[in-house]
Structures are given as structure tokens and as C-alpha cells.
Design a protein around this motif. Structure first.
Motif, PDB file in Angstrom:
ATOM      1  N   LYS A 194      -9.744 -25.926  10.593  1.00  5.44           N
ATOM      2  CA  LYS A 194     -10.029 -27.468  11.325  1.00  5.44           C
ATOM      3  C   LYS A 194      -9.926 -28.739  10.744  1.00  5.44           C
ATOM      4  CE  LYS A 194     -13.974 -29.620  13.177  1.00  5.44           C
ATOM      5  NZ  LYS A 194     -15.933 -29.520  13.065  1.00  5.44           N
ATOM      6  N   ASP A 195      -9.571 -29.884  11.418  1.00 11.47           N
ATOM      7  CA  ASP A 195      -8.991 -31.110  10.325  1.00 11.47           C
ATOM      8  C   ASP A 195     -10.308 -31.251  10.082  1.00 11.47           C
ATOM      9  OD1 ASP A 195      -8.948 -33.263   9.904  1.00 11.47           O
ATOM     10  OD2 ASP A 195      -7.487 -34.514  11.568  1.00 11.47           O
ATOM     11  N   PRO A 196     -10.006 -31.432   7.862  1.00 11.12           N
ATOM     12  CA  PRO A 196     -10.481 -31.872   7.429  1.00 11.12           C
ATOM     13  C   PRO A 196     -11.820 -32.575   7.700  1.00 11.12           C
ATOM     14  CG  PRO A 196      -8.402 -32.329   6.414  1.00 11.12           C
ATOM     15  CD  PRO A 196      -8.249 -30.802   7.465  1.00 11.12           C
ATOM     16  N   CYS A 197     -10.628 -33.635   8.045  1.00 10.42           N
ATOM     17  CA  CYS A 197     -11.677 -34.981   8.693  1.00 10.42           C
ATOM     18  C   CYS A 197     -12.234 -35.027   9.509  1.00 10.42           C
ATOM     19  CB  CYS A 197     -10.186 -36.445   8.926  1.00 10.42           C
ATOM     20  SG  CYS A 197      -9.754 -36.575   7.164  1.00 10.42           S
ATOM     21  N   GLN A 198     -12.259 -33.788  10.757  1.00 12.79           N
ATOM     22  CA  GLN A 198     -13.560 -33.618  11.277  1.00 12.79           C
ATOM     23  C   GLN A 198     -14.798 -33.244  11.006  1.00 12.79           C
ATOM     24  OE1 GLN A 198     -13.493 -35.230  14.582  1.00 12.79           O
ATOM     25  NE2 GLN A 198     -11.789 -36.121  14.515  1.00 12.79           N
ATOM     26  N   SER A 199     -13.863 -32.626  10.098  1.00 13.20           N
ATOM     27  CA  SER A 199     -15.127 -31.754   9.200  1.00 13.20           C
ATOM     28  C   SER A 199     -16.303 -32.643   8.379  1.00 13.20           C
ATOM     29  CB  SER A 199     -15.046 -30.481   8.257  1.00 13.20           C
ATOM     30  OG  SER A 199     -13.984 -29.447   8.939  1.00 13.20           O
ATOM     31  N   ALA A 200     -15.875 -33.583   8.069  1.00 10.83           N
ATOM     32  CA  ALA A 200     -16.748 -34.034   7.172  1.00 10.83           C
ATOM     33  C   ALA A 200     -16.987 -35.193   7.673  1.00 10.83           C
ATOM     34  CB  ALA A 200     -15.960 -35.388   5.838  1.00 10.83           C
ATOM     35  N   ARG A 201     -16.240 -35.903   9.147  1.00  9.66           N
ATOM     36  CA  ARG A 201     -17.094 -36.185  10.141  1.00  9.66           C
ATOM     37  C   ARG A 201     -18.340 -35.997  10.273  1.00  9.66           C
ATOM     38  NH1 ARG A 201     -17.939 -36.043  15.424  1.00  9.66           N
ATOM     39  NH2 ARG A 201     -18.357 -38.526  16.772  1.00  9.66           N
ATOM     40  N   ASP A 202     -17.952 -34.435  10.764  1.00  5.52           N
ATOM     41  CA  ASP A 202     -18.896 -33.471  11.067  1.00  5.52           C
ATOM     42  C   ASP A 202     -20.700 -33.429   9.978  1.00  5.52           C
ATOM     43  OD1 ASP A 202     -18.234 -33.095  13.686  1.00  5.52           O
ATOM     44  OD2 ASP A 202     -16.870 -30.855  13.043  1.00  5.52           O
ATOM     45  N   VAL A 203     -20.008 -33.490   8.707  1.00  8.28           N
ATOM     46  CA  VAL A 203     -21.289 -33.812   8.378  1.00  8.28           C
ATOM     47  C   VAL A 203     -22.388 -34.935   7.702  1.00  8.28           C
ATOM     48  CG1 VAL A 203     -21.698 -33.766   5.533  1.00  8.28           C
ATOM     49  CG2 VAL A 203     -20.219 -32.011   6.254  1.00  8.28           C
ATOM     50  N   ALA A 204     -21.381 -36.247   7.763  1.00  5.41           N
ATOM     51  CA  ALA A 204     -21.553 -37.341   7.841  1.00  5.41           C
ATOM     52  C   ALA A 204     -22.555 -37.669   9.694  1.00  5.41           C
ATOM     53  CB  ALA A 204     -20.630 -38.487   8.477  1.00  5.41           C
ATOM     54  N   ALA A 205     -22.646 -36.638  10.176  1.00  2.09           N
ATOM     55  CA  ALA A 205     -23.064 -37.135  10.521  1.00  2.09           C
ATOM     56  C   ALA A 205     -24.744 -36.842  11.176  1.00  2.09           C
ATOM     57  CB  ALA A 205     -22.562 -36.424  12.583  1.00  2.09           C
ATOM     58  N   GLN A 206     -24.477 -34.975   9.719  1.00  2.00           N
ATOM     59  CA  GLN A 206     -25.854 -34.483   9.927  1.00  2.00           C
ATOM     60  C   GLN A 206     -26.751 -35.312   9.048  1.00  2.00           C
ATOM     61  OE1 GLN A 206     -24.823 -30.520   8.007  1.00  2.00           O
ATOM     62  NE2 GLN A 206     -24.673 -29.567  10.162  1.00  2.00           N
ATOM     63  N   VAL A 207     -25.720 -36.112   8.095  1.00  5.32           N
ATOM     64  CA  VAL A 207     -26.025 -36.990   7.293  1.00  5.32           C
ATOM     65  C   VAL A 207     -27.399 -37.908   7.681  1.00  5.32           C
ATOM     66  CG1 VAL A 207     -26.353 -38.827   5.207  1.00  5.32           C
ATOM     67  CG2 VAL A 207     -24.952 -36.140   5.141  1.00  5.32           C
ATOM     68  N   LEU A 208     -26.055 -38.848   8.684  1.00  5.98           N
ATOM     69  CA  LEU A 208     -27.243 -40.329   9.204  1.00  5.98           C
ATOM     70  C   LEU A 208     -28.347 -39.142  10.889  1.00  5.98           C
ATOM     71  CD1 LEU A 208     -26.870 -42.383  11.114  1.00  5.98           C
ATOM     72  CD2 LEU A 208     -25.372 -41.326  12.376  1.00  5.98           C
ATOM     73  N   ASP A 209     -28.172 -38.173  10.684  1.00  8.75           N
ATOM     74  CA  ASP A 209     -29.463 -38.091  11.316  1.00  8.75           C
ATOM     75  C   ASP A 209     -30.719 -37.410  11.051  1.00  8.75           C
ATOM     76  OD1 ASP A 209     -28.440 -37.520  14.395  1.00  8.75           O
ATOM     77  OD2 ASP A 209     -28.245 -35.248  13.739  1.00  8.75           O
ATOM     78  N   ASN A 210     -30.377 -37.378   9.340  1.00  2.22           N
ATOM     79  CA  ASN A 210     -31.194 -36.928   8.374  1.00  2.22           C
ATOM     80  C   ASN A 210     -32.247 -38.464   8.373  1.00  2.22           C
ATOM     81  OD1 ASN A 210     -30.623 -33.973   8.814  1.00  2.22           O
ATOM     82  ND2 ASN A 210     -29.784 -34.021   6.292  1.00  2.22           N
ATOM     83  N   LEU A 211     -31.224 -39.164   7.929  1.00  2.00           N
ATOM     84  CA  LEU A 211     -31.665 -40.741   8.036  1.00  2.00           C
ATOM     85  C   LEU A 211     -32.108 -41.718   8.835  1.00  2.00           C
ATOM     86  CD1 LEU A 211     -28.488 -42.432   6.325  1.00  2.00           C
ATOM     87  CD2 LEU A 211     -30.512 -42.710   5.305  1.00  2.00           C
ATOM     88  N   ARG A 212     -31.998 -40.968  10.430  1.00  2.00           N
ATOM     89  CA  ARG A 212     -32.488 -41.818  11.495  1.00  2.00           C
ATOM     90  C   ARG A 212     -33.812 -40.999  11.638  1.00  2.00           C
ATOM     91  NH1 ARG A 212     -28.647 -41.472  16.169  1.00  2.00           N
ATOM     92  NH2 ARG A 212     -29.602 -43.027  17.246  1.00  2.00           N
ATOM     93  N   ARG A 213     -34.254 -39.452  11.179  1.00  5.94           N
ATOM     94  CA  ARG A 213     -35.045 -38.989  10.860  1.00  5.94           C
ATOM     95  C   ARG A 213     -36.564 -39.920  10.533  1.00  5.94           C
ATOM     96  NH1 ARG A 213     -32.768 -33.485  11.263  1.00  5.94           N
ATOM     97  NH2 ARG A 213     -31.986 -33.103  13.266  1.00  5.94           N
TER      98      ARG A 213
END
Length: 214
Positions: A194-213
Motif C-alpha cells: 500500500k502507498d505508505p503515505c496513505q498508511s500514514a494518513r490512516d494512522v493520523a485518522a486514528q489519532v484524530l478520532d482519539n483526539l475528538r473523543r
């Protein structure tokens, strides 16, 4: 203890993490932090010197409409990902290395065959503007990605390490003055899946979810 220093630094003011990271593989994603992580803490300090504090976001820089408070993760950077998320990303036998006083800002790295590094930069208060102003200069590799829930994301680096190293660093704007930077290096077994930049974006999305919770 400080995580291993990167090969580049954010304008001599801060060094980052070493090359290593991971790739998201379906439900059991494998990711990591590395050379990209090195890039995250290495934003050029010339940007901080040449850009007036009020000039954020700078020209062409997407505005963060709904700023998030990242202070709790700055205090405990390894809380940015839950233990179950880390296991899903990296599997078992993961070594976590917190670096709450890292030169580039509070950070945490998770290391297995693949790795993830998350940094909360404190080198300047310019957010994504710092990165955008360095595109084509300090950061020849510059790639805006699709926003995550309206929060802008850009991949950046002193070169493009995706094909050769399976690495990428992305910055997600949490406000006009702050970012969360995620660096991944894919494991040898999954490099190129997988494109590693998309993988990094996916991880950033998880961090964002944790922040918003909260």
C-alpha cells in the motif's frame, strides 16, 4: 530517553526519528515511524524566522476550521494510539518508546518489524504553514492528501522515500498553528502493499478520532 535521532532536522532546531515504519494491511495493519518521522521534527526554522506569527494560515495553506486541543497527548504522547490500535497496526512484540521531551516535540514510537512514530511538533507555532513554505526547497517531496474529516493532511520530506524504503511522513493540521505528524515505515514483508503515505494518513485518522473523543 530520546528516540534515535533522524538524518535530518527541522532547521537545526530539532531532530527526529530514524527510518523505520509500517504499512496498513487490511484489518491487521502494519505501520511504523522513520525517515518520515525524521522529516517531521526537521521543519526548517527559517520558516519560523521569516513568517510573522499572525500570518497563519499562509498563502495556499488550508485553514483548520475546527481547532482541536492536543494538550493531553502532548503530555502523554503514547496515549495518541490505544493499545488495541497499536496491536492491530503492528501485531505482537511491539516496543513502545515515549519521548515526552523530544527536541522536535513530545513523541512516541512503536517498533516492531514495522514502525510508527507520532510527534506533536513544538519547534514553531506555524502549523502546516511551516511545511507549505518549505515545499520545493527544504521539502522537495510535498504531496497534499485527502483531508481526514475536514482536517487537512500533507505528506512531506527531503526526498520521496516511498518506493525505496516504504516510508512516509504526513502532517495533519489540528489547528492553524499545530499539527500531529505521523511517520511510518512498512515492514519488509509488506513493503509496497500500500502507498505508505496513505498508511500514514490512516494512522493520523486514528489519532484524530482519539483526539475528538476526548
Amino acid at each position: 530517553m530520546h528516540l534515535p535521532p533522524p538524518g535530518t532536522e527541522r532547521a537545526a532546531a530539532a531532530s527526529r526519528f530514524p527510518s523505520t515504519a509500517a504499512v496498513l494491511v487490511l484489518a491487521c495493519v502494519v505501520v511504523a515511524g522513520c525517515s518520515g518521522a525524521d522529516q517531521a521534527a526537521s521543519r526548517p526554522d527559517h520558516a519560523a524566522r521569516s513568517t510573522p506569527a499572525e500570518d497563519v494560515p499562509g498563502p495556499g495553506v488550508p485553514k483548520v476550521a475546527n481547532p482541536l486541543d492536543v494538550s493531553r497527548f502532548r503530555q502523554n504522547p503514547c496515549d495518541a494510539l490505544a493499545s488495541g490500535q497499536v496491536s492491530d497496526l503492528l501485531g505482537g512484540n511491539v516496543r513502545a518508546e515515549p519521548d515526552p521531551h523530544g527536541p522536535g516535540g513530545p513523541a512516541c514510537g512503536w517498533f516492531s518489524q514495522a514502525q510508527v512514530v507520532i510527534v506533536f511538533p513544538t519547534v514553531d507555532k506555524l502549523g502546516l504553514t511551516s511545511i507549505y513554505r518549505a515545499k520545493g526547497g527544504v521539502y522537495p517531496f510535498f504531496l497534499p492528501l485527502d483531508p481526514v474529516a475536514g482536517y487537512p493532511v500533507v505528506a512531506y520530506g527531503t526526498d520521496d522515500p516511498r518506493a525505496r524504503f516504504g516510508e512516509c511522513t504526513v502532517a495533519l493540521g489540528t489547528s492553524d498553528r499545530e499539527t500531529v505528524d505521523v511517520s511510518i515505515t512498512q515492514s519488509p514483508a509488506h513493503k509496497g502493499d500500500k502507498d505508505p503515505c496513505q498508511s500514514a494518513r490512516d494512522v493520523a485518522a486514528q489519532v484524530l478520532d482519539n483526539l475528538r473523543r476526548g
